[in-house]
Motif scaffolding. Structure first.
Motif, short mmCIF file in Angstrom:
data_model
loop_
_atom_site.label_atom_id
_atom_site.label_comp_id
_atom_site.label_asym_id
_atom_site.label_seq_id
_atom_site.Cartn_x
_atom_site.Cartn_y
_atom_site.Cartn_z
N PHE A 181 0.83 -1.20 0.00
CA PHE A 181 0.00 0.00 0.00
C PHE A 181 0.87 1.25 0.00
O PHE A 181 1.97 1.27 0.55
CB PHE A 181 -0.92 0.02 1.22
CG PHE A 181 -1.89 -1.13 1.28
CD1 PHE A 181 -3.05 -1.11 0.53
CD2 PHE A 181 -1.63 -2.24 2.09
CE1 PHE A 181 -3.94 -2.16 0.59
CE2 PHE A 181 -2.51 -3.29 2.15
CZ PHE A 181 -3.68 -3.26 1.39
N LYS A 182 0.31 2.29 -0.62
CA LYS A 182 0.89 3.62 -0.46
C LYS A 182 0.25 4.24 0.76
O LYS A 182 -0.94 4.53 0.78
CB LYS A 182 0.62 4.47 -1.70
CG LYS A 182 1.35 3.97 -2.95
CD LYS A 182 1.07 4.90 -4.14
CE LYS A 182 1.83 4.43 -5.38
NZ LYS A 182 1.56 5.31 -6.56
N CYS A 183 1.07 4.40 1.81
CA CYS A 183 0.51 4.76 3.11
C CYS A 183 0.59 6.26 3.35
O CYS A 183 1.63 6.89 3.10
CB CYS A 183 1.27 4.05 4.22
SG CYS A 183 1.18 2.25 4.11
N ALA A 187 -1.90 6.84 8.51
CA ALA A 187 -2.45 5.48 8.38
C ALA A 187 -1.81 4.55 9.41
O ALA A 187 -1.09 3.61 9.07
CB ALA A 187 -2.22 4.98 6.96
N ALA A 189 -1.83 1.74 12.48
CA ALA A 189 -2.62 0.56 12.84
C ALA A 189 -3.52 0.87 14.03
O ALA A 189 -3.14 1.60 14.95
CB ALA A 189 -1.67 -0.58 13.17
N ASP A 211 -2.61 -4.77 10.85
CA ASP A 211 -3.49 -3.65 10.50
C ASP A 211 -2.63 -2.45 10.13
O ASP A 211 -1.40 -2.50 10.20
CB ASP A 211 -4.40 -3.32 11.69
CG ASP A 211 -5.54 -2.38 11.33
OD1 ASP A 211 -5.96 -2.40 10.16
OD2 ASP A 211 -5.98 -1.63 12.21
N GLY A 212 -3.26 -1.38 9.73
CA GLY A 212 -2.51 -0.20 9.31
C GLY A 212 -2.00 -0.38 7.90
O GLY A 212 -2.57 -1.10 7.10
N CYS A 213 -0.84 0.24 7.63
CA CYS A 213 -0.36 0.24 6.26
C CYS A 213 1.16 0.16 6.17
O CYS A 213 1.69 -0.39 5.21
CB CYS A 213 -0.86 1.52 5.59
SG CYS A 213 -0.32 1.77 3.90
N ALA A 214 1.86 0.66 7.19
CA ALA A 214 3.31 0.78 7.09
C ALA A 214 4.04 -0.51 7.40
O ALA A 214 5.03 -0.85 6.75
CB ALA A 214 3.80 1.88 8.02
N VAL A 216 3.94 -4.80 8.63
CA VAL A 216 3.14 -6.02 8.68
C VAL A 216 4.06 -7.21 8.96
O VAL A 216 5.20 -7.24 8.49
CB VAL A 216 2.37 -6.23 7.36
CG1 VAL A 216 3.34 -6.36 6.18
CG2 VAL A 216 1.46 -7.44 7.43
N ILE A 246 -6.36 -4.46 7.75
CA ILE A 246 -6.07 -4.15 6.36
C ILE A 246 -5.37 -5.32 5.67
O ILE A 246 -5.72 -5.70 4.54
CB ILE A 246 -5.23 -2.86 6.27
CG1 ILE A 246 -6.06 -1.66 6.70
CG2 ILE A 246 -4.69 -2.67 4.86
CD1 ILE A 246 -5.31 -0.34 6.67
N TYR A 247 -4.40 -5.92 6.33
CA TYR A 247 -3.70 -7.05 5.72
C TYR A 247 -4.46 -8.36 5.92
O TYR A 247 -4.44 -9.23 5.04
CB TYR A 247 -2.28 -7.16 6.29
CG TYR A 247 -1.39 -6.03 5.85
CD1 TYR A 247 -0.80 -6.04 4.59
CD2 TYR A 247 -1.14 -4.94 6.68
CE1 TYR A 247 0.02 -5.01 4.17
CE2 TYR A 247 -0.32 -3.91 6.27
CZ TYR A 247 0.26 -3.93 5.01
OH TYR A 247 1.06 -2.89 4.59
#
Length: 254
Positions: A181-183, A187, A189, A211-214, A216, A246-247
Motif C-alpha cells: 500500500f501507499k501509506c 495510516a 494501525a 493492521d494499518g499500512c506501514a 506487517v 487491512i492485511y
C-alpha cells in the motif's frame, strides 16, 4: 653293740636320691610349662600386632584408592538419600507453563500502545526464535492514539507455544501474496497483538502487526517474519481473534 648292716645305710641314701630326682623333675616341668606359657603370650602378642598392621595398611590403601578416583562408599543416611533424590531430579530451570486459555497474564497497558509502530520492539525484549519456550500469553491491544486498551487475551501451554514459534521462524521476511500500500502519514494501525513467551531467561515477546499500512508481520526487534496464516491460526482464538485488518482482509486461511 648292735651289728652294723649296710642295707640300713643304703636305704636312706636311695630314698634321698629318689626324692632329689623327683624334685629336679618337678622343677624342670615347672620351667618347661613357664616357657610354654611365655611362648604362647609372645605368639598372641605377635598375632595382635600383625592384625593391627593389616588394618592400618588396608585403611591407607583405601584412602589412596578414594583419592585417585576409586568407588566411594555408599551412604545410607536419610540426609544423603534426600540429597541424592534431589540431585536426580530435572536440571531444567524452565518456568511453569500457564494452563490453556488462562487469559490472566496480559497487562492492561503495554509499551506497544505508545511505540512508534508495532515493529519497534524494545531492545532486550524480543524473543530469540531458536530458544525453547514453555508457555504463551497472547494479548490483543488497541493502539489508537489516545484510546489504548487491552482488547483480549488467552494463555497457551508449552506445546502450543513451541508450535507458534516453530511456525514463525521458518517464514520469509515478507509474504509476497499481500498487497503493498501507499501509506498516508496518518495510516496508523488501530490494533496489534503481543505474544509473550515464557523462557528460561524470562519473558520474551514477538509483536504481530496485521493492521494499518506501514508495517506487517511478526517482529522480534532483531528479525522480521512475513504475515502468514499458519502461526495466526494457533493463537487467534476467543477475544484474541480480531474482526479484521487491512492485511488480514487480504490473507486467506487465518
Amino acid at each position: 653293740m648292735p651289728e652294723h648292716e649296710p642295707e640300713q645305710e643304703l636305704g636312706p641314701k636311695i630314698a634321698d636320691a629318689f626324692q632329689t630326682k623327683a624334685d629336679s623333675a618337678r622343677g624342670f616341668r615347672s620351667q618347661g610349662m613357664a616357657r610354654i606359657a611365655r611362648g604362647r603370650v609372645r605368639r598372641r602378642r605377635q598375632t595382635l600386632i600383625i592384625a593391627a598392621a593389616t588394618v592400618v595398611v588396608a585403611v591407607s590403601i583405601g584412602g589412596v584408592w578414594g583419592a585417585i578416583g576409586g568407588p566411594s562408599p555408599v551412604s545410607t543416611s536419610a540426609g544423603d538419600s534426600k540429597a541424592a533424590a534431589e540431585g536426580s531430579g530435572p536440571l531444567s530451570d524452565s518456568p511453569q507453563a500457564p494452563s490453556e486459555d488462562s487469559g490472566t497474564a496480559c497487562p492492561q497497558s503495554h509499551p506497544i500502545e505508545t511505540a512508534p509502530g508495532p515493529e519497534a520492539v524494545p531492545p532486550g525484549t524480543g524473543l530469540d526464535v531458536e530458544q525453547p519456550v514453555y508457555g504463551l500469553q497472547a494479548c490483543r491491544y488497541r493502539i489508537s492514539p489516545g484510546d489504548p486498551m487491552l482488547l483480549g487475551s488467552a494463555g497457551f501451554n508449552a506445546d502450543t507455544a513451541q508450535q507458534v514459534v516453530d511456525a514463525i521462524k521458518v517464514l520469509p521476511e515478507r509474504n509476497p501474496d499481500l498487497p503493498v500500500f501507499k501509506c498516508a502519514p496518518s495510516a496508523r494501525a488501530k490494533e496489534a497483538i503481543v505474544l509473550r513467551f515464557d523462557t528460561s531467561r524470562g519473558q520474551r515477546e514477538i509483536w504481530v502487526a496485521y493492521d494499518g499500512c506501514a508495517s506487517v508481520g511478526f517482529f522480534t526487534g532483531s528479525r522480521t517474519f512475513g504475515l502468514y496464516a499458519a502461526p495466526l491460526k494457533l493463537f487467534m482464538k476467543g477475544t484474541v481473534r480480531p474482526a479484521g485488518g487491512i492485511y488480514l482482509d487480504h490473507l486467506k486461511g487465518w
